[in-house]
Design a protein around this motif. Structure first.
Motif, short mmCIF file in Angstrom:
data_model
loop_
_atom_site.label_atom_id
_atom_site.label_comp_id
_atom_site.label_asym_id
_atom_site.label_seq_id
_atom_site.Cartn_x
_atom_site.Cartn_y
_atom_site.Cartn_z
N ALA A 76 0.87 -1.18 0.00
CA ALA A 76 0.00 0.00 0.00
C ALA A 76 0.91 1.23 0.00
O ALA A 76 1.79 1.35 0.85
N LEU A 77 0.71 2.09 -0.98
CA LEU A 77 1.60 3.26 -1.14
C LEU A 77 0.94 4.50 -0.59
O LEU A 77 -0.27 4.72 -0.79
N PHE A 78 1.71 5.32 0.09
CA PHE A 78 1.18 6.61 0.53
C PHE A 78 2.24 7.69 0.36
O PHE A 78 3.44 7.39 0.34
N GLY A 79 1.76 8.91 0.20
CA GLY A 79 2.72 9.99 -0.02
C GLY A 79 2.15 11.33 0.37
O GLY A 79 0.94 11.49 0.54
N THR A 80 3.05 12.28 0.56
CA THR A 80 2.61 13.66 0.77
C THR A 80 3.25 14.52 -0.32
O THR A 80 4.29 14.19 -0.86
N HIS A 81 2.56 15.60 -0.62
CA HIS A 81 3.00 16.46 -1.72
C HIS A 81 2.48 17.87 -1.49
O HIS A 81 1.40 18.05 -0.89
N GLY A 82 3.19 18.84 -2.02
CA GLY A 82 2.76 20.23 -1.87
C GLY A 82 1.60 20.57 -2.78
O GLY A 82 0.73 21.38 -2.44
N SER A 83 1.54 19.94 -3.94
CA SER A 83 0.51 20.26 -4.93
C SER A 83 -0.86 19.76 -4.47
O SER A 83 -0.97 19.06 -3.46
N LEU A 84 -1.89 20.10 -5.23
CA LEU A 84 -3.27 19.79 -4.83
C LEU A 84 -3.52 18.30 -4.70
O LEU A 84 -3.01 17.51 -5.51
N ARG A 85 -4.33 17.95 -3.71
CA ARG A 85 -4.69 16.54 -3.51
C ARG A 85 -5.56 16.08 -4.69
O ARG A 85 -6.52 16.74 -5.05
N ARG A 113 -1.74 16.51 1.11
CA ARG A 113 -0.79 17.61 0.98
C ARG A 113 0.13 17.69 2.18
O ARG A 113 -0.23 17.27 3.29
N GLY A 114 1.33 18.19 1.94
CA GLY A 114 2.30 18.39 3.01
C GLY A 114 2.96 19.75 2.82
O GLY A 114 3.41 20.09 1.72
N LYS A 115 2.97 20.49 3.90
CA LYS A 115 3.51 21.86 3.83
C LYS A 115 4.98 21.87 3.36
O LYS A 115 5.72 20.93 3.60
N VAL A 116 5.34 22.95 2.69
CA VAL A 116 6.73 23.13 2.27
C VAL A 116 7.20 24.45 2.89
O VAL A 116 6.47 25.45 2.81
N LYS A 117 8.36 24.43 3.49
CA LYS A 117 8.89 25.64 4.12
C LYS A 117 8.99 26.76 3.09
O LYS A 117 9.43 26.54 1.96
N HIS A 118 8.63 27.98 3.53
CA HIS A 118 8.64 29.13 2.62
C HIS A 118 10.02 29.32 1.96
O HIS A 118 10.12 29.55 0.76
N GLY A 142 -0.08 24.02 6.85
CA GLY A 142 -0.95 23.36 7.85
C GLY A 142 -1.19 21.89 7.59
O GLY A 142 -1.80 21.20 8.41
N HIS A 143 -0.75 21.39 6.45
CA HIS A 143 -0.94 19.97 6.12
C HIS A 143 0.33 19.16 6.39
O HIS A 143 1.41 19.70 6.27
N PRO A 144 0.19 17.88 6.72
CA PRO A 144 -1.08 17.17 6.88
C PRO A 144 -1.81 17.62 8.15
O PRO A 144 -1.18 17.75 9.19
N ASP A 145 -3.14 17.82 8.00
CA ASP A 145 -3.92 18.26 9.15
C ASP A 145 -4.72 17.07 9.71
O ASP A 145 -4.56 15.94 9.25
N ARG A 146 -5.59 17.37 10.67
CA ARG A 146 -6.32 16.28 11.32
C ARG A 146 -7.16 15.48 10.33
O ARG A 146 -7.20 14.25 10.38
N ALA A 147 -7.80 16.20 9.41
CA ALA A 147 -8.65 15.50 8.43
C ALA A 147 -7.80 14.59 7.54
O ALA A 147 -8.21 13.47 7.21
N ASP A 148 -6.62 15.07 7.17
CA ASP A 148 -5.72 14.23 6.35
C ASP A 148 -5.36 12.94 7.10
O ASP A 148 -5.35 11.85 6.53
N LEU A 149 -5.05 13.11 8.38
CA LEU A 149 -4.61 11.95 9.17
C LEU A 149 -5.77 10.97 9.41
O LEU A 149 -5.57 9.75 9.43
N GLU A 150 -6.98 11.52 9.53
CA GLU A 150 -8.16 10.64 9.65
C GLU A 150 -8.38 9.86 8.36
O GLU A 150 -8.69 8.67 8.36
N ASP A 151 -8.20 10.55 7.24
CA ASP A 151 -8.33 9.86 5.94
C ASP A 151 -7.27 8.78 5.80
O ASP A 151 -7.52 7.69 5.27
N ALA A 152 -6.06 9.09 6.26
CA ALA A 152 -4.96 8.11 6.18
C ALA A 152 -5.31 6.88 7.02
O ALA A 152 -5.05 5.74 6.61
#
Ligand SMILES: Cc1cc2nc3c(=O)[nH]c(=O)nc-3n(C[C@H](O)[C@H](O)[C@H](O)COP(=O)(O)O)c2cc1C
Length: 167
Positions: A76-85, A113-118, A142-152
């Motif tokens: 099962a593959l999972f990932g985070t990214h700055g671009s749109l989910r 989504r996963g935040k990227v430092k400015h 702010g990502h991953p946020d609580r909703a993201d983690l619940e989805d995960a």
């Protein structure tokens, strides 16, 4: 059933998702291990493998790991990214991840989504090849946020059900 959750994470976003997946799965045995520290792989019935999207794709370290998994491994593959989910830029990376090794049994994918430092964004945006995703990534704060983690967590439970029922 024995599950491994492994991940590569440079700034902690993918690790957060990995821990949410680990917490959500109810298997007889489970381990969560950073990808460089994985020793033994043959024992596991299912492997969750996570990565940050880099350059629209899978970081080489993770690609190497996936390519080396034994034939028939349920993954099962999972990932985070700055671009749109769900956006094309992220989907491209998952498509690549799925096609690394035809001998695996890919159960599913999850991305958020996963935040990227400015400062990192500013530096990366100087290169034209980063402009598209980096422009989208400005909204990933702010990502991953609580909703993201619940989805995960939901994804993780679905994957375990699939792993149990797939012959
Ligand atoms: C060098 C570099 C390249 C990246 N390339 C992409 C990309 O192509 N597409 C994207 O959506 N995000 C990209 N990102 C953003 C990361 O995927 C995102 O911030 C991710 O959540 C980082 O995960 P981590 O904290 O686990 O390392 C990039 C980040 C870095 C540092």
């Amino acid at each position: 059933m024995k599950a491994l959750v492994t991940y590569f994470s440079q700034t902690g976003n993918t690790e957060k998702v990995a821990r949410a997946i680990y917490d959500a799965i109810e298997t007889a045995e489970k381990d969560v291990v950073e990808i460089s520290n994985v020793q033994e792989i043959d024992d596991y019935d299912v492997v969750f493998c996570g990565f940050p999207v880099h350059a629209h794709s899978v970081p080489p370290k993770v690609e190497f790991f996936i390519a080396g998994l034994p034939e028939g491994t349920k993954v099962a593959l999972f990932g985070t990214h700055g671009s749109l989910r769900g956006g094309e830029l992220a989907v491209q990376a998952f498509y690549h991840a799925i096609t690394i090794s035809p001998k695996l049994r890919i159960l599913g994918t999850f991305g958020c989504r996963g935040k990227v430092k400015h400062s990192i964004l500013e530096a990366l945006m100087k290169k034209p090849e980063n402009l598209a995703w980096a422009t989208e990534a400005q909204g990933a704060a702010g990502h991953p946020d609580r909703a993201d983690l619940e989805d995960a967590a939901r994804f993780a439970r679905t994957m375990i059900t699939k792993a149990r029922t797939l012959k």
